[in-house]
Write a protein that holds these residues in place. Structure first.
Motif, PDB file in Angstrom:
ATOM      1  N   LEU A  25       0.824  -1.212   0.000  1.00 11.96           N
ATOM      2  CA  LEU A  25       0.000   0.000   0.000  1.00 11.96           C
ATOM      3  C   LEU A  25       0.858   1.261   0.000  1.00 11.96           C
ATOM      4  N   GLN A  26       1.931   1.252   0.787  1.00  8.22           N
ATOM      5  CA  GLN A  26       2.818   2.411   0.780  1.00  8.22           C
ATOM      6  C   GLN A  26       3.474   2.572  -0.585  1.00  8.22           C
ATOM      7  N   GLY A  27       3.813   1.451  -1.200  1.00  3.52           N
ATOM      8  CA  GLY A  27       4.359   1.517  -2.549  1.00  3.52           C
ATOM      9  C   GLY A  27       3.369   2.144  -3.523  1.00  3.52           C
ATOM     10  N   MET A  28       2.085   1.786  -3.389  1.00  5.76           N
ATOM     11  CA  MET A  28       1.054   2.388  -4.242  1.00  5.76           C
ATOM     12  C   MET A  28       0.969   3.895  -4.011  1.00  5.76           C
ATOM     13  N   ARG A  29       1.026   4.305  -2.740  1.00  2.00           N
ATOM     14  CA  ARG A  29       0.953   5.745  -2.435  1.00  2.00           C
ATOM     15  C   ARG A  29       2.126   6.500  -3.056  1.00  2.00           C
ATOM     16  N   VAL A  30       3.310   5.917  -2.958  1.00  5.37           N
ATOM     17  CA  VAL A  30       4.485   6.548  -3.557  1.00  5.37           C
ATOM     18  C   VAL A  30       4.334   6.612  -5.075  1.00  5.37           C
ATOM     19  N   PHE A  31       3.911   5.524  -5.689  1.00  4.86           N
ATOM     20  CA  PHE A  31       3.729   5.478  -7.137  1.00  4.86           C
ATOM     21  C   PHE A  31       2.744   6.551  -7.601  1.00  4.86           C
ATOM     22  N   VAL A  32       1.601   6.669  -6.913  1.00  9.25           N
ATOM     23  CA  VAL A  32       0.601   7.678  -7.283  1.00  9.25           C
ATOM     24  C   VAL A  32       1.187   9.078  -7.168  1.00  9.25           C
ATOM     25  N   ARG A  33       1.964   9.333  -6.112  1.00  7.98           N
ATOM     26  CA  ARG A  33       2.537  10.664  -5.931  1.00  7.98           C
ATOM     27  C   ARG A  33       3.569  10.975  -7.015  1.00  7.98           C
ATOM     28  N   VAL A  34       4.367   9.984  -7.409  1.00  9.67           N
ATOM     29  CA  VAL A  34       5.322  10.202  -8.501  1.00  9.67           C
ATOM     30  C   VAL A  34       4.585  10.539  -9.784  1.00  9.67           C
ATOM     31  N   ALA A  35       3.515   9.783 -10.067  1.00  9.54           N
ATOM     32  CA  ALA A  35       2.747  10.026 -11.290  1.00  9.54           C
ATOM     33  C   ALA A  35       2.114  11.414 -11.268  1.00  9.54           C
ATOM     34  N   GLU A  36       1.598  11.823 -10.129  1.00 11.21           N
ATOM     35  CA  GLU A  36       0.937  13.127 -10.040  1.00 11.21           C
ATOM     36  C   GLU A  36       1.931  14.279 -10.010  1.00 11.21           C
ATOM     37  N   SER A  37       3.130  14.029  -9.452  1.00 13.67           N
ATOM     38  CA  SER A  37       4.152  15.076  -9.374  1.00 13.67           C
ATOM     39  C   SER A  37       4.949  15.210 -10.666  1.00 13.67           C
ATOM     40  N   GLY A  38       4.907  14.148 -11.470  1.00 14.71           N
ATOM     41  CA  GLY A  38       5.666  14.171 -12.716  1.00 14.71           C
ATOM     42  C   GLY A  38       7.139  13.904 -12.542  1.00 14.71           C
ATOM     43  N   GLY A  39       7.538  13.401 -11.389  1.00 13.30           N
ATOM     44  CA  GLY A  39       8.954  13.107 -11.171  1.00 13.30           C
ATOM     45  C   GLY A  39       9.214  12.567  -9.784  1.00 13.30           C
ATOM     46  N   PHE A  40      10.378  11.996  -9.602  1.00 19.53           N
ATOM     47  CA  PHE A  40      10.736  11.383  -8.330  1.00 19.53           C
ATOM     48  C   PHE A  40      11.101  12.441  -7.291  1.00 19.53           C
ATOM     49  N   ALA A  41      11.756  13.498  -7.724  1.00 17.65           N
ATOM     50  CA  ALA A  41      12.182  14.528  -6.781  1.00 17.65           C
ATOM     51  C   ALA A  41      10.976  15.237  -6.163  1.00 17.65           C
ATOM     52  N   GLY A  42       9.987  15.589  -7.003  1.00 15.16           N
ATOM     53  CA  GLY A  42       8.789  16.246  -6.488  1.00 15.16           C
ATOM     54  C   GLY A  42       8.013  15.361  -5.540  1.00 15.16           C
ATOM     55  N   ALA A  43       7.923  14.067  -5.881  1.00 17.39           N
ATOM     56  CA  ALA A  43       7.231  13.126  -5.004  1.00 17.39           C
ATOM     57  C   ALA A  43       7.958  12.994  -3.671  1.00 17.39           C
ATOM     58  N   ALA A  44       9.308  12.973  -3.720  1.00 20.00           N
ATOM     59  CA  ALA A  44      10.088  12.856  -2.485  1.00 20.00           C
ATOM     60  C   ALA A  44       9.828  14.041  -1.576  1.00 20.00           C
ATOM     61  N   ARG A  45       9.797  15.258  -2.137  1.00 24.28           N
ATOM     62  CA  ARG A  45       9.534  16.446  -1.313  1.00 24.28           C
ATOM     63  C   ARG A  45       8.139  16.388  -0.705  1.00 24.28           C
ATOM     64  N   ALA A  46       7.137  15.984  -1.500  1.00 25.22           N
ATOM     65  CA  ALA A  46       5.765  15.937  -1.008  1.00 25.22           C
ATOM     66  C   ALA A  46       5.584  14.888   0.082  1.00 25.22           C
ATOM     67  N   LEU A  47       6.319  13.796  -0.024  1.00 20.19           N
ATOM     68  CA  LEU A  47       6.157  12.689   0.921  1.00 20.19           C
ATOM     69  C   LEU A  47       7.117  12.772   2.103  1.00 20.19           C
ATOM     70  N   GLY A  48       8.056  13.687   2.051  1.00 23.76           N
ATOM     71  CA  GLY A  48       9.045  13.780   3.117  1.00 23.76           C
ATOM     72  C   GLY A  48      10.015  12.619   3.103  1.00 23.76           C
TER      73      GLY A  48
END
Length: 301
Positions: A4-27
């Protein structure tokens, strides 16, 4: 990392358009985000992103998987909110609606029981003989008698009532007893604002019969139509609970019972279903228990 956490990370990467943006949003660190997505791809056996030095794009499989992940995560959030709501203390103002006569006889006892159980809640009870738009009028819970349209409401069936034709013994002594539905054409008929709007009364289960009736007297409330029938003026068609007391006392007699339509269902409805606040869920649960236990609403056999 769990699925489930993997799914949350995947969705955030897709919505952020990149790994760096997802990392910042997720802490999280970019490396941790990358490992989570890689672990998810390994687990499902499909590549989710096309990575270049300048962009991250979803693969076809990733696009399909994204929609599934959003749905699954939304359903989990809804289930968690429902569980939290079921244990929370009901508070606030609850607005409910029910038909006038049914509300007075059957819903009001639920209301008083509910208020005794939940002192932090106030209730605004709207007993109306019309179908209200619950979303537009801010109604939390309703009791509906009749077949439900596909309105998106959460509905729990609690019982049923019959449509009955009845008259006072004094009227029947003067004018005779109708033996078939078509005999009603020769009798004085009392209409209500609901039934009077229809040019015919329908009868029968397998063989349906429609009888045109002319109501010389049409009343805008059930109580007025009932009073006219009790005075011996004519024949009225009511829901069984509306006539029950007068029938039990012998002041009205049910006619044409062998020709009745199928019973009419009763539902407790709510716009929010499982996502409803604690005050609404608690009232729905109590109303369902009360009404299902009442043999006048939920007859056995």
């Amino acid at each position: 990392m769990d699925r489930l956490q993997g799914m949350r990370v995947f969705v955030r990467v897709a919505e952020s358009g990149g790994f760096a943006g997802a990392a910042r949003a997720l802490g999280m660190s970019p490396a941790a985000v990358t490992r989570a997505v890689a672990a998810l791809e390994t687990a499902i056996g499909a590549r989710l992103f096309i990575r270049t030095t300048r962009s991250v794009k979803l693969t076809d499989a990733g696009g399909r998987y994204l929609e599934d992940c959003r749905r699954i995560l939304s359903e989990i959030a809804e289930a968690e909110a429902a569980a939290a709501g079921s244990t929370a203390t009901p508070t606030g103002v609850l607005t409910l609606t029910a038909p006038v006569h049914f509300g007075r006889l059957y819903v009001l006892p639920v209301v008083t029981d509910y208020l005794a159980r939940h002192p932090a809640v106030s209730i605004r009870a709207l007993f109306l003989d019309r179908i209200v738009n619950m979303m537009e009028e801010g109604i939390d819970v309703g009791v509906r008698i009749g077949h439900l349209a596909d309105s998106g409401l959460s509905a729990i069936r609690v019982g049923s009532v019959r449509r009955v034709v009845c008259a006072a013994p004094s009227y029947l002594e003067r004018h005779g007893v109708p033996e078939t539905p078509r005999d009603l054409r020769e009798h004085a008929v009392i209409g209500t604002s609901n039934s009077g709007a229809l040019p015919e009364w329908r009868f029968g289960l397998e063989r349906r019969i429609a009888v045109a009736v002319h109501s010389r007297l049409t009343c805008n409330t059930v109580d007025a139509a009932l009073a006219a029938a009790l005075d011996g003026w004519g024949i009225v068609r009511l829901l069984s609970y509306q006539a029950a007391s007068a029938v039990a006392e012998g002041r009205l007699r049910i006619l044409l019972s062998d020709d009745e339509e199928a019973p009419v269902p009763i539902h407790v409805v709510s716009p929010e279903g499982r996502r409803a606040p604690a005050k609404t869920r608690a009232f729905v649960d109590l109303a369902v228990a009360h009404l299902r236990a009442d043999p006048r609403v939920n007859p056995v056999g």
